[in-house]
Write an enzyme that holds these catalytic residues in place. Sequence first.
Site, PDB file in Angstrom:
ATOM      1  N   SER A   1       1.095  -1.120   0.266  1.00 48.82           N
ATOM      2  CA  SER A   1       0.107  -0.230   0.349  1.00 48.82           C
ATOM      3  C   SER A   1       0.524   1.454   0.183  1.00 48.82           C
ATOM      4  O   SER A   1       1.372   1.474  -1.057  1.00 48.82           O
ATOM      5  CB  SER A   1      -0.898  -0.413   1.290  1.00 48.82           C
ATOM      6  OG  SER A   1      -1.662   1.463   1.112  1.00 48.82           O
TER       7      SER A   1
ATOM      8  N   ASP B   1      -2.160   6.088  -4.490  1.00 51.82           N
ATOM      9  CA  ASP B   1      -1.017   5.675  -3.773  1.00 51.82           C
ATOM     10  C   ASP B   1      -0.566   4.364  -4.456  1.00 51.82           C
ATOM     11  O   ASP B   1      -1.394   4.888  -5.643  1.00 51.82           O
ATOM     12  CB  ASP B   1      -1.643   4.378  -2.162  1.00 51.82           C
ATOM     13  CG  ASP B   1      -1.838   3.867  -1.670  1.00 51.82           C
ATOM     14  OD1 ASP B   1      -3.256   3.777  -3.089  1.00 51.82           O
ATOM     15  OD2 ASP B   1      -2.257   3.067  -0.996  1.00 51.82           O
TER      16      ASP B   1
ATOM     17  N   ASP C   1      -1.173   1.567  -4.739  1.00 54.79           N
ATOM     18  CA  ASP C   1      -2.094   0.027  -5.035  1.00 54.79           C
ATOM     19  C   ASP C   1      -3.269   1.281  -5.190  1.00 54.79           C
ATOM     20  O   ASP C   1      -4.901   0.000  -5.328  1.00 54.79           O
ATOM     21  CB  ASP C   1      -2.077  -1.586  -3.601  1.00 54.79           C
ATOM     22  CG  ASP C   1      -2.677  -0.547  -2.594  1.00 54.79           C
ATOM     23  OD1 ASP C   1      -2.771   0.826  -2.220  1.00 54.79           O
ATOM     24  OD2 ASP C   1      -3.495  -1.241  -1.678  1.00 54.79           O
TER      25      ASP C   1
ATOM     26  N   ASP D   1      -6.110   2.490  -3.761  1.00 55.49           N
ATOM     27  CA  ASP D   1      -7.170   2.199  -3.124  1.00 55.49           C
ATOM     28  C   ASP D   1      -7.260   3.811  -2.096  1.00 55.49           C
ATOM     29  O   ASP D   1      -8.457   3.963  -1.982  1.00 55.49           O
ATOM     30  CB  ASP D   1      -7.139   1.288  -2.543  1.00 55.49           C
ATOM     31  CG  ASP D   1      -5.818   1.175  -0.757  1.00 55.49           C
ATOM     32  OD1 ASP D   1      -5.190   1.544  -0.963  1.00 55.49           O
ATOM     33  OD2 ASP D   1      -6.101   0.768  -0.170  1.00 55.49           O
TER      34      ASP D   1
HETATM   35 MG    MG Z   1      -3.411   1.787  -0.013  1.00 57.44          MG
END
Ligand code: MG
Length: 457
Positions: free
Chosen positions: A101, A245, A247, A249
């Site tokens: 993340s 970010d 990934d 999300d």
């Molecule tokens: Mg993330």
Amino acid sequence: MARREHLLKIGVSGIRGVVGEFLTPQLACAFAQAFGTYVGQGRVVVGRDTRASGPMLQHSVACGLLAAGCQVIDVGVLPTPTIQIYVASSGARGGIAITASHNPSEYNALKLFGSSGLIFNSYERGELLDLFHQSDFRQASNEEIGSVTCDFDAPKRRHFERVLRHVDVERIRARRFLVGLDAVNGAGAVTTVPFLRDWLGCRVEAINVDPTRPFPRVAEPRPDTLGDLSELVRRTGADVGFAQDPDGDRLAVADETGRVIDNDDVLALVVDAALENLPGDVVVNLTTSAVVNDIARAHGRKVYRTPVGEANVVETMQVVNAAIGGEGSNGGVIFPAVHMCRDSYTGMAFLLDRMAQTGETVSELTRRLPRYYRKLGKVTYEHGMLGALMQALEDRFPDVETDRSDGLKLIWPDAWIHVRASNTEPILRLAVEASDEARMESMYKGLEELFAEVKGA
Ligand code: MG
């Protein structure tokens, strides 16, 4: 000891650590085999973000899953919400996203999803962890060993179709918005430009959209890490700037002047848009601004507060059947009608729809929100001091409303203080909010002085 624990953490949130010395390919393989044993024979979806250790760990994970008798569906580099939605819609037994993340590039982690594409809840995590520690893994026989197949296109399509069901796509397309994008060379580098340009008809000025290159900035999209996005928005005259970010999300937003707006305000704008169209209440973490309460109240809805962490917010959202939720300062919007996960694409679509609907700029939309002043920070302490520090805080404010579900939150009608200890290091995280800036500053200063006093005593 604390330091080492920080470098590798095998616990309720899965497995996370600095790759190489701590998070090894052998460990990832064993953990994936435990996961495959737990979810059972069948298909398991595996995807990743763009960090350098991703391909290596993906091979390890595939290896462990195949050894447990699973079929592996490789979806390649994709945002975490895209992977979760694909797990839920493909009849898979579960899924694994290989991503740390917003953590720095030397970290990586395995995020685990059940067959409904939701983060493992605390019971599932506990069971899996037991299985892992007992090394009681299923070993597929020769006839049972499965294969790896790829599906690189369907996941994106499914995700975007679900998001765009909830906005007026034609209204957005008609505006031909100019959008600045900083995808941090993460998973969004391969999906976000097509989303904005091909699906939403935006003109896109993008930086950091090369998935083969390292993260060019601090991976967490916060106002203080997005100078390049601000500059891009100003230089190109963009209507809005988005940052993700690694990934995909989390989302941060810059207004048309290049000012990165507070993530709590982004959440408030999206909550406002969602409540206009859907019944249900709102769930946010304890550190999220009271601006969300004001918005919910205006729609006649209730706000539930949870400990910090996406899994905590999601669990409560399921219980109360919430319309929307999120974690303000973490840049997260969770909209169950798309999927019960943090999703930057939902946030982008809702904001563009709002701009198209009202004809207002992002700064105008933000200015209409009730105004609060917030400050986040931290205080370090020596191990053994935590009890004394928290007790001092309790004693200082004996007559105020409190919430003890995650550290200590003190709540006044027009202000709050939230103090919680980090799980990994001897650090207290401080958050203060008030409707008056001078009051907020003096409360924050008072808090620092109180803790300094206790540490010096
Ligand atoms: Mg993330």
